[in-house]
Design an enzyme around this catalytic site. Sequence first.
Site, PDB file in Angstrom:
ATOM      1  N   GLN A 167      48.363  48.988  42.246  1.00 56.60           N
ATOM      2  CA  GLN A 167      48.021  47.271  41.868  1.00 56.60           C
ATOM      3  C   GLN A 167      47.064  46.693  41.769  1.00 56.60           C
ATOM      4  OE1 GLN A 167      50.702  45.231  41.902  1.00 56.60           O
ATOM      5  NE2 GLN A 167      52.628  47.490  42.241  1.00 56.60           N
ATOM      6  N   SER A 168      46.251  46.990  41.503  1.00 58.40           N
ATOM      7  CA  SER A 168      44.552  47.458  40.937  1.00 58.40           C
ATOM      8  C   SER A 168      44.931  45.872  39.624  1.00 58.40           C
ATOM      9  CB  SER A 168      43.619  48.397  40.117  1.00 58.40           C
ATOM     10  OG  SER A 168      43.000  47.479  39.294  1.00 58.40           O
ATOM     11  N   ASN A 169      44.113  44.654  40.061  1.00 59.35           N
ATOM     12  CA  ASN A 169      44.481  42.974  39.275  1.00 59.35           C
ATOM     13  C   ASN A 169      43.493  43.865  38.157  1.00 59.35           C
ATOM     14  OD1 ASN A 169      46.145  41.563  40.606  1.00 59.35           O
ATOM     15  ND2 ASN A 169      43.993  42.198  42.143  1.00 59.35           N
TER      16      ASN A 169
END
Length: 333
Positions: free
Chosen positions: A80-82
Amino acid sequence: MIPGTETLNGLPRQRLGFFPTPLVRLQNLEKVLGAPKLLMKRDDQTGLGLGGNKTRKLEFLIGEAIALGADAVITAGAAQSNHCRQTAAAAAQCGLECHLALGGTPPAELSGNLLLNTLFGAEIHWSGEMRKGENIPTIVAGLQQQGKKPYIIPYGGSNETGASGFVAAMIELQQQLAAAGEQVDHIVFASSSGGTHSGMMVGRDILGAGFQLIGVNIDKDEVYGMALDKYIIHLANTTANHLKLNSTFSQDDVQLSSDYLGDGYGVIGDLEREAISLTAGNEGILLDPVYTGRAMGGLIDMIRKGRFTQEETILFWHTGGSPALFAYGDDLR
Ligand SMILES: *Cc1c(COP(=O)(O)O)cnc(C)c1O
């Protein structure tokens, strides 16, 4: 002339976001918390693929990639890396291929940032235990064999090129504060791969500013085999060097709180839940479960413990991340 700005302005830069981001006051939260003056810098509104702090780093990183003639970029992060999502959006905008080395295994359902990555056309390399780019060299070798010219964006975009974006951010903030007739005593923000924090330190130094920078550590794991505060010092020094400055930084320059690590990276607890719901419910502003929820939770705790006087002004730097809310629905009910 602010030291280093000539070098900074001469670096390759690709415009990706809408700057300056808004500076707002959180009067409802001030009342609810009995807090001193509370400002928020809305880097969740940078505009690139739903926004966030990585846009500032990517302007310089993608700028350098294009200047070097790259046709692909590769970076890494958690599922879920921004950072990965903003990189995918930037690559799409600039016509670059995007490769993402993401920790974990393919989930049954695409949600949050992961869904956005696929919409932006990124190619995902599922990387198991490796969520900080440990396998980037292998992927790069494969791309080179296919005749591609990949540009490596490190984990979190945190090298001296990326951190330069946060040197520029400090100059932006100073101009905004001056125009608004405000000054700040403390800036509180989520700190994880070190680029935001070290860029802010270099920016504060060239401005000769006196505010405190209070990073809230989000991830207890090390970066490149170093404790985060050590990596921040290292990166502040290499960033200063990159901008041809003589400044050096040491342990005294870093304030990093590791009091709010909870059960580890990306694990939501009561601290995050309360911060997210107080900010959403009183200000209509969305934080994120992994970074800003935890950092705001830390700030609320510091306020309750009387760390600040009523005369001081605190600025919370909203670094973005709200698309991840949709992947954490069950933890936020
Ligand atoms: C990456 C990120 C941070 C941390 O920034 P670093 O420069 O990696 O320390 C904070 N908040 C959000 C939402 C992020 O995506």
